[in-house]
Design a protein around this motif. Structure first.
Motif, PDB file in Angstrom:
ATOM      1  N   ASP A 184     -66.099 -33.031  39.107  1.00  0.00           N
ATOM      2  CA  ASP A 184     -64.824 -32.508  39.592  1.00  0.00           C
ATOM      3  C   ASP A 184     -64.126 -31.709  38.496  1.00  0.00           C
ATOM      4  O   ASP A 184     -63.491 -30.690  38.776  1.00  0.00           O
ATOM      5  CB  ASP A 184     -63.921 -33.664  40.050  1.00  0.00           C
ATOM      6  CG  ASP A 184     -64.375 -34.234  41.382  1.00  0.00           C
ATOM      7  OD1 ASP A 184     -65.259 -33.626  42.008  1.00  0.00           O
ATOM      8  OD2 ASP A 184     -63.860 -35.281  41.793  1.00  0.00           O
ATOM      9  N   CYS A 185     -64.244 -32.189  37.266  1.00  0.00           N
ATOM     10  CA  CYS A 185     -63.620 -31.451  36.162  1.00  0.00           C
ATOM     11  C   CYS A 185     -64.310 -30.104  35.969  1.00  0.00           C
ATOM     12  O   CYS A 185     -63.659 -29.075  35.815  1.00  0.00           O
ATOM     13  CB  CYS A 185     -63.701 -32.246  34.862  1.00  0.00           C
ATOM     14  SG  CYS A 185     -62.717 -33.746  34.870  1.00  0.00           S
ATOM     15  N   LEU A 186     -65.645 -30.119  35.988  1.00  0.00           N
ATOM     16  CA  LEU A 186     -66.386 -28.880  35.759  1.00  0.00           C
ATOM     17  C   LEU A 186     -66.121 -27.871  36.861  1.00  0.00           C
ATOM     18  O   LEU A 186     -66.023 -26.673  36.608  1.00  0.00           O
ATOM     19  CB  LEU A 186     -67.887 -29.171  35.677  1.00  0.00           C
ATOM     20  CG  LEU A 186     -68.336 -29.947  34.439  1.00  0.00           C
ATOM     21  CD1 LEU A 186     -69.813 -30.257  34.527  1.00  0.00           C
ATOM     22  CD2 LEU A 186     -68.034 -29.151  33.172  1.00  0.00           C
ATOM     23  N   SER A 187     -66.004 -28.367  38.097  1.00  0.00           N
ATOM     24  CA  SER A 187     -65.770 -27.428  39.194  1.00  0.00           C
ATOM     25  C   SER A 187     -64.275 -27.213  39.418  1.00  0.00           C
ATOM     26  O   SER A 187     -63.876 -26.600  40.387  1.00  0.00           O
ATOM     27  CB  SER A 187     -66.439 -27.916  40.471  1.00  0.00           C
ATOM     28  OG  SER A 187     -65.968 -29.191  40.810  1.00  0.00           O
ATOM     29  N   ARG A 188     -63.439 -27.753  38.534  1.00  0.00           N
ATOM     30  CA  ARG A 188     -61.995 -27.502  38.492  1.00  0.00           C
ATOM     31  C   ARG A 188     -61.215 -28.171  39.626  1.00  0.00           C
ATOM     32  O   ARG A 188     -60.072 -27.822  39.847  1.00  0.00           O
ATOM     33  CB  ARG A 188     -61.677 -26.000  38.472  1.00  0.00           C
ATOM     34  CG  ARG A 188     -62.384 -25.208  37.412  1.00  0.00           C
ATOM     35  CD  ARG A 188     -62.028 -25.651  35.996  1.00  0.00           C
ATOM     36  NE  ARG A 188     -60.619 -25.907  35.880  1.00  0.00           N
ATOM     37  CZ  ARG A 188     -60.093 -27.100  35.664  1.00  0.00           C
ATOM     38  NH1 ARG A 188     -60.855 -28.154  35.520  1.00  0.00           N
ATOM     39  NH2 ARG A 188     -58.804 -27.247  35.570  1.00  0.00           N
ATOM     40  N   LEU A 189     -61.830 -29.119  40.322  1.00  0.00           N
ATOM     41  CA  LEU A 189     -61.049 -29.821  41.345  1.00  0.00           C
ATOM     42  C   LEU A 189     -60.066 -30.784  40.703  1.00  0.00           C
ATOM     43  O   LEU A 189     -59.038 -31.120  41.277  1.00  0.00           O
ATOM     44  CB  LEU A 189     -61.982 -30.596  42.280  1.00  0.00           C
ATOM     45  CG  LEU A 189     -62.598 -29.779  43.396  1.00  0.00           C
ATOM     46  CD1 LEU A 189     -63.515 -30.642  44.220  1.00  0.00           C
ATOM     47  CD2 LEU A 189     -61.522 -29.176  44.275  1.00  0.00           C
ATOM     48  N   GLN A 190     -60.416 -31.262  39.512  1.00  0.00           N
ATOM     49  CA  GLN A 190     -59.510 -32.143  38.774  1.00  0.00           C
ATOM     50  C   GLN A 190     -59.009 -31.393  37.552  1.00  0.00           C
ATOM     51  O   GLN A 190     -59.797 -30.734  36.867  1.00  0.00           O
ATOM     52  CB  GLN A 190     -60.254 -33.393  38.296  1.00  0.00           C
ATOM     53  CG  GLN A 190     -60.792 -34.258  39.393  1.00  0.00           C
ATOM     54  CD  GLN A 190     -59.827 -35.342  39.778  1.00  0.00           C
ATOM     55  OE1 GLN A 190     -58.671 -35.348  39.321  1.00  0.00           O
ATOM     56  NE2 GLN A 190     -60.264 -36.252  40.620  1.00  0.00           N
ATOM     57  N   LYS A 191     -57.740 -31.529  37.283  1.00  0.00           N
ATOM     58  CA  LYS A 191     -57.225 -30.993  36.024  1.00  0.00           C
ATOM     59  C   LYS A 191     -57.728 -31.898  34.906  1.00  0.00           C
ATOM     60  O   LYS A 191     -57.746 -33.108  35.059  1.00  0.00           O
ATOM     61  CB  LYS A 191     -55.695 -31.029  36.026  1.00  0.00           C
ATOM     62  CG  LYS A 191     -55.063 -30.036  36.959  1.00  0.00           C
ATOM     63  CD  LYS A 191     -53.580 -29.851  36.581  1.00  0.00           C
ATOM     64  CE  LYS A 191     -52.923 -28.799  37.445  1.00  0.00           C
ATOM     65  NZ  LYS A 191     -52.624 -29.292  38.801  1.00  0.00           N
ATOM     66  N   ILE A 192     -58.155 -31.319  33.798  1.00  0.00           N
ATOM     67  CA  ILE A 192     -58.597 -32.187  32.717  1.00  0.00           C
ATOM     68  C   ILE A 192     -57.442 -32.443  31.753  1.00  0.00           C
ATOM     69  O   ILE A 192     -56.522 -31.643  31.627  1.00  0.00           O
ATOM     70  CB  ILE A 192     -59.813 -31.619  31.954  1.00  0.00           C
ATOM     71  CG1 ILE A 192     -59.504 -30.261  31.349  1.00  0.00           C
ATOM     72  CG2 ILE A 192     -61.016 -31.549  32.854  1.00  0.00           C
ATOM     73  CD1 ILE A 192     -60.620 -29.770  30.461  1.00  0.00           C
ATOM     74  N   ASP A 193     -57.497 -33.610  31.110  1.00  0.00           N
ATOM     75  CA  ASP A 193     -56.409 -34.002  30.211  1.00  0.00           C
ATOM     76  C   ASP A 193     -56.693 -33.602  28.773  1.00  0.00           C
ATOM     77  O   ASP A 193     -55.830 -33.720  27.910  1.00  0.00           O
ATOM     78  CB  ASP A 193     -56.189 -35.514  30.290  1.00  0.00           C
ATOM     79  CG  ASP A 193     -55.744 -35.921  31.691  1.00  0.00           C
ATOM     80  OD1 ASP A 193     -54.942 -35.175  32.272  1.00  0.00           O
ATOM     81  OD2 ASP A 193     -56.215 -36.938  32.203  1.00  0.00           O
ATOM     82  N   GLY A 194     -57.923 -33.181  28.493  1.00  0.00           N
ATOM     83  CA  GLY A 194     -58.219 -32.756  27.134  1.00  0.00           C
ATOM     84  C   GLY A 194     -59.551 -32.041  27.118  1.00  0.00           C
ATOM     85  O   GLY A 194     -60.410 -32.289  27.956  1.00  0.00           O
ATOM     86  N   GLY A 195     -59.708 -31.120  26.176  1.00  0.00           N
ATOM     87  CA  GLY A 195     -60.973 -30.427  26.052  1.00  0.00           C
ATOM     88  C   GLY A 195     -60.943 -29.045  26.661  1.00  0.00           C
ATOM     89  O   GLY A 195     -59.882 -28.532  27.019  1.00  0.00           O
ATOM     90  N   LYS A 196     -62.123 -28.472  26.779  1.00  0.00           N
ATOM     91  CA  LYS A 196     -62.210 -27.077  27.184  1.00  0.00           C
ATOM     92  C   LYS A 196     -63.490 -26.871  27.979  1.00  0.00           C
ATOM     93  O   LYS A 196     -64.531 -27.465  27.667  1.00  0.00           O
ATOM     94  CB  LYS A 196     -62.238 -26.222  25.909  1.00  0.00           C
ATOM     95  CG  LYS A 196     -62.177 -24.750  26.133  1.00  0.00           C
ATOM     96  CD  LYS A 196     -62.203 -24.024  24.794  1.00  0.00           C
ATOM     97  CE  LYS A 196     -62.513 -22.554  25.016  1.00  0.00           C
ATOM     98  NZ  LYS A 196     -62.739 -21.858  23.756  1.00  0.00           N
ATOM     99  N   ILE A 197     -63.406 -26.069  29.024  1.00  0.00           N
ATOM    100  CA  ILE A 197     -64.585 -25.780  29.823  1.00  0.00           C
ATOM    101  C   ILE A 197     -64.802 -24.277  29.831  1.00  0.00           C
ATOM    102  O   ILE A 197     -63.866 -23.505  30.088  1.00  0.00           O
ATOM    103  CB  ILE A 197     -64.408 -26.289  31.264  1.00  0.00           C
ATOM    104  CG1 ILE A 197     -64.298 -27.814  31.272  1.00  0.00           C
ATOM    105  CG2 ILE A 197     -65.582 -25.857  32.137  1.00  0.00           C
ATOM    106  CD1 ILE A 197     -63.843 -28.377  32.576  1.00  0.00           C
ATOM    107  N   THR A 198     -66.026 -23.847  29.501  1.00  0.00           N
ATOM    108  CA  THR A 198     -66.318 -22.420  29.605  1.00  0.00           C
ATOM    109  C   THR A 198     -67.464 -22.221  30.587  1.00  0.00           C
ATOM    110  O   THR A 198     -68.371 -23.044  30.681  1.00  0.00           O
ATOM    111  CB  THR A 198     -66.718 -21.808  28.250  1.00  0.00           C
ATOM    112  OG1 THR A 198     -67.773 -22.587  27.695  1.00  0.00           O
ATOM    113  CG2 THR A 198     -65.560 -21.782  27.291  1.00  0.00           C
ATOM    114  N   PHE A 199     -67.371 -21.135  31.313  1.00  0.00           N
ATOM    115  CA  PHE A 199     -68.405 -20.785  32.279  1.00  0.00           C
ATOM    116  C   PHE A 199     -68.723 -19.313  32.065  1.00  0.00           C
ATOM    117  O   PHE A 199     -67.824 -18.478  32.090  1.00  0.00           O
ATOM    118  CB  PHE A 199     -67.902 -21.066  33.687  1.00  0.00           C
ATOM    119  CG  PHE A 199     -68.894 -20.711  34.765  1.00  0.00           C
ATOM    120  CD1 PHE A 199     -70.224 -21.116  34.676  1.00  0.00           C
ATOM    121  CD2 PHE A 199     -68.495 -19.986  35.878  1.00  0.00           C
ATOM    122  CE1 PHE A 199     -71.128 -20.798  35.669  1.00  0.00           C
ATOM    123  CE2 PHE A 199     -69.392 -19.676  36.880  1.00  0.00           C
ATOM    124  CZ  PHE A 199     -70.719 -20.072  36.771  1.00  0.00           C
TER     125      PHE A 199
END
Lengths: 296, 352, 263
Positions: free
Chosen positions: C66-81
């Motif tokens: 869910d975090c990777l597909s952005r359905l959940q807001k993440i509380d820390g860190g960074k995602i790049t695609f």
């Protein structure tokens, strides 16, 4: 400063009324999962009953509670076994539509029976007294005391009595409650009876303080939703807290928004509601799902 | 209490065979060009109707029915297709009515020169759409019952605000519009608006936009995850529905020549819209118009026989429809595009 | 890499340093109340890989998805695609960039036919307003039919999605995920509730698609499935990364065995 303490006191008194007004709504939602949009209409019926008893038999609105409570308990009980049991445990939208229909029907029934002329209950003690430089309207002070008393007894009832425990059990886990031998339908009917009676009682107590008319209900229903969102579901302390917050907010708006503030009760409460729901969809106290009727 | 959504019930709902399978080809035809052709034919007949020398009362009845059909179709766009059950849609009707009244009388705000009807009519629609944008941004983020209640709140709050804003709206006293009696003009205007709206709904339902709305109704998270900008599509549907509701409100104010907060910001008008859509079949193109006509006839029957009781009966009727006919007329006849109320309900479920 | 592919072997790990990850998460964290559902997980999927994500129930796999597909807001860190920071993107935006996913509890549009389900899941990246106001074009329909055929559910095209069996729905959902021609597919338990024959079909299809250049990230409980397909596996436990490596390494890792079978 005087204005501030006066506003605070008025707000708290109003909040006490709101707390007692919301209880029935909140417990029905918490125990049965039914959002009762006809809530305000039961309040309206209570007010009309008090008016009728006062007008034709000279019974004081607070004394008339002795008649109104059992009568409306019966109404709630019957309504539950004839109609609401059909929609309990069904999705929210269905209960919304059904209770919305009931609300329209009741308001228009009242219009036919009582006409849309506003009615008043003019009790002799409608004045006020001064205490520490702050004005206390007598009726509202009595309502506040009565609200605390009723909430206290309901709290005790739910905590101590066997029936109260059954209601809490049914709210928490219907299946489990059924397995240990709780007659759910009866418990629901009694819950509905208590809630409707409480709501009507709130209406009866309200009758000396404002005009009674058939379409007075919806604002109260909306305020009930707001208070529930503020204070959480089916909890007596939550109802008290939510009621006080809304009461104080409303009076502050009335006091400090020049000119038009006094008539913005619903708008205030609506803005509060949408803010809460958008920011915290689970309600301010995180309880907008059927929880224990007596969590605290 | 937090029992799982009734999955088995769901299965039954969808697994149930249509009760009138022989009607299936008819339904699929009606959703296509044939449906539109029949509709245009009906519009043509209705346009010729006044030439048969009917009374002015018949024309009034006609325009009233057209108003209801338009309102029902509009509500269906947001409530039936998109699945956001709007309990306060009458607020857009009210906004339209008030904008019309304020613009044509010009008095309260001392707008001069006063606007003509033809300038004010689109303005009332635009104002309602703008209002929908403002209201929709927060409320369309709410799900299921919370959206419904928030919209009901919008309606009641607006009634209060309009009543308080006396300098602009005339407060509780209301506003009087210049009386212009033109039954034949009203008839044709409403016929045109109704024709436009229902055709538009037909068009939307076939388009990818309409399908995306249905996808949002069926599974909003899934739709978002598959590249649909759900916020944008919801707002767009909401604004379209509000725009035409506002126009109808403006027209109504013009025809009625008097408006006050209790007359336009009323819950019963919302109830009417919900009921008409539901009775006909939520999410279908032709259901809500059908439902509107049925409700009008029913109401008239009640009105003439029961007079004061008719609003009471309206409430009772809503309860009965929900309990006994949740799929509406078309759904009961097996139209596949109709979402049963049950489906919508199951989606709203208890899993918040 | 070219040689490995010529051998028919999946690309091995770690990738050459000049290769940029397709989807990467750095110190991704997600809390529910005080509970860390995902805690400081570092994570990278390279183009052309099939990566597995395993872990006991409740270990945070789906939350990470869910975090990777952005359905959940993440509380820390960074995602790049694809080299772009998508930490604050909305789900539809990463979907339009070429990320598709399926769900553990299948999400299809039940009241729409299988075909309509497919049609509406097309690539929305360059969809103009004019395009949206029309019925789906024939090219989209062609692609939908091809994919349905590829997944062997073409015969159900005009059935309501709500009438399908669980396994058929999974296939449909995979088809919907494939419609926009994504670069990476995140499949959440694609085999649960699916009969063994269908599982073989799914496995075969994933292999075919991978050879065509699609990248996969799979959540699975079916270890054989993972072992057969994946070149690399991440193991999550209590929201933390427990291990990563080839399926063989993972299956012999003591910590992983402990987590699964209890010490």
């Amino acid at each position: 400063m005087d204005q501030l303490s006066q506003a605070l006191v008025s707000g708290l008194l109003l909040g006490g009324f709101y707390a007692i007004m919301v209880l029935g709504f909140s417990v029905i939602w918490g125990v049965m999962g039914v959002i009762n949009l006809a809530h305000g209409e039961f309040l309206m019926i209570g007010a009309y009953l008090a008016w009728g008893l006062f007008r034709f038999f000279g019974i004081d609105p607070f004394a008339s509670l002795a008649l109104i409570l059992p009568l409306m308990f019966l109404v709630g009980y019957l309504l539950q076994i004839t109609l609401i049991n059909r929609i309990v445990e069904r999705p929210h939208l269905m209960t919304l539509l059904v209770t919305f229909g009931v609300s329209i029907a009741l308001a228009n029934l009242a219009k036919i029976v009582f006409t849309s002329d506003p009615r008043n209950v003019a009790v002799a003690y409608s004045g006020s007294f001064q205490f520490a430089g702050v004005t206390f309207p007598i009726v509202k002070t009595i309502i506040f005391a009565a609200a605390l008393l009723i909430m206290g007894s309901l709290h005790l009832f739910l905590q101590r009595s066997r029936l109260g425990k059954s209601i809490r059990a049914a709210a928490q886990n219907k299946t489990a409650a059924r397995i240990v031998g709780v007659d759910i339908n009866r418990v629901y009917a009694i819950t509905a009876g208590i809630c409707i009676a409480l709501t009507a009682a709130a209406g009866a107590m309200l009758s000396p303080t404002q005009a009674i008319f058939p379409f007075m209900g919806p604002p109260f229903t909306l305020k009930a939703v707001t208070i529930t969102a503020l204070g959480g579901l089916g909890r007596i302390p939550g109802a008290l807290m939510g009621g006080l917050v809304l009461g104080v907010t409303e009076i502050f708006v009335a006091t400090y928004v020049a000119g038009i503030g006094t008539n913005l009760g619903v708008a205030t409460s609506f803005i509060l509601l949408v803010l809460i729901l958008v920011v915290r969809p689970q309600g301010l106290m995180g309880g907008l799902r059927p929880v224990d009727a007596e969590a605290d | 209490m937090t029992t799982a959504p009734p999955a088995d019930k769901n299965g039954n709902e969808t697994g149930k065979k249509a009760r009138f399978p022989s009607l299936a080809p008819v339904h699929s035809l009606l959703a296509g060009w044939a449906g539109l052709a029949l509709w245009l034919l009906l519009l043509l007949l209705l346009a010729l109707y006044p030439y048969t020398g009917v009374s002015s009362l018949a024309l009034l009845v006609g325009s009233q029915i057209f108003v209801l059909v338009t309102l029902a179709s509009n509500w269906n766009l947001i409530g039936g297709m998109t699945g956001y059950v709007d309990f306060g849609h009458a607020v857009f009707f009210g906004v339209g009515a008030y904008i019309m009244a304020i613009l044509v009388t010009g008095a309260p705000l001392l707008i001069s020169p006063q606007w003509g009807f033809w300038q004010a009519l689109p303005a009332s629609g635009a104002a309602a759409a703008l209002f929908a944008l403002l209201i929709g941004l927060p409320t369309l983020r709410l799900k299921g019952p919370y959206f419904s209640i928030a919209m009901l709140g919008t309606l009641v709050a607006m009634r209060e605000i309009v009543r308080v804003s006396r300098p602009i709206t005339g407060g509780g006293i209301g506003l009087n519009l210049p009386p212009v009696l033109n039954r034949i003009g009203d008839y044709y205007l409403m016929l045109a608006i109704m024709g436009l709206v229902v055709s538009l709904i037909w068009w939307i339902q076939r388009s990818e936009f309409g399908q995306s709305l249905i996808a949002i109704r069926e599974d909003e998270v899934g739709a978002e995850m598959r590249g649909i900008n759900t916020t944008l599509h919801k707002i767009a549907a909401f604004m379209i529905a509000a725009f035409f509701t506002g126009i109808v409100g403006g027209f109504w104010a013009w025809q009625n020549t008097f408006i006050d907060p209790d007359g336009v910001f009323v819950e019963t008008r919302t109830v009417e819209m919900v009921m008409m859509s539901m009775l006909g079949g939520l999410g279908t193109v032709w259901g809500p118009p059908l439902g509107a006509v049925a409700i009008y006839l029913l109401q008239n029957l009640l009105w003439s026989n029961l007079f004061e009781l008719h609003l009471l009966a309206l409430g009772v009727l809503l309860v009965l429809i929900v309990l006994f006919m949740p799929e509406g007329i078309l759904g009961t006849l097996g139209d596949r595009s109709s979402t049963s109320l049950g489906r919508l309900l199951a989606r709203f479920g208890r899993n918040r | 890499m070219a040689i490995e592919n010529a051998n028919g072997l999946p690309p091995s790990t770690p990738m050459a340093s000049d290769q940029q990850p397709l989807l990467e998460g750095r110190t991704v964290s997600k809390y529910f109340g005080g509970l860390a559902a995902v805690n400081n997980v570092d994570f990278a999927v390279y183009p052309g890989e099939i990566v597995g994500l395993i872990g006991p129930n409740g270990s945070g796999k789906t939350t990470l998805f869910d975090c990777l597909s952005r359905l959940q807001k993440i509380d820390g860190g960074k995602i790049t695609f694809k080299g772009r920071d998508v930490t604050r993107a909305r789900p539809y935006q990463v979907a339009r960039m070429g990320l598709s996913r399926t769900f553990q509890s299948v999400r299809v549009y039940r009241k729409m036919t299988v075909l309509r389900n497919m049609l509406i899941s097309h690539q929305w990246r360059n969809t103009s307003l004019l395009h949206m106001l029309r019925p789906s074009p024939a090219s989209t329909a062609r692609r939908a039919h091809q994919l349905l055929d590829f997944l062997q559910i073409e015969h159900l095209a005009h059935e309501d999605a709500g009438h399908l069996s669980g396994g058929q729905r999974r296939l449909l959902e995979i088809g919907m995920a494939l419609m926009p021609d994504p670069e990476i597919l995140l499949l959440d338990e694609a085999t649960s509730g699916v009969n063994p024959t269908l599982i073989e079909t799914i496995k075969d299809r994933i292999r075919t698609l991978n050879q065509q250049g699609k990248t996969f990230l799979l959540i699975e409980h079916n270890i054989n499935f993972i072992a057969d397909l994946c070149s690399r596996v991440y193991v999550l436990n209590y929201g933390e990364k427990l291990a990563e490596g080839t399926p063989q390494e993972i299956l012999q890792n003591e910590a992983v065995i402990d987590a699964y079978f209890g010490a």
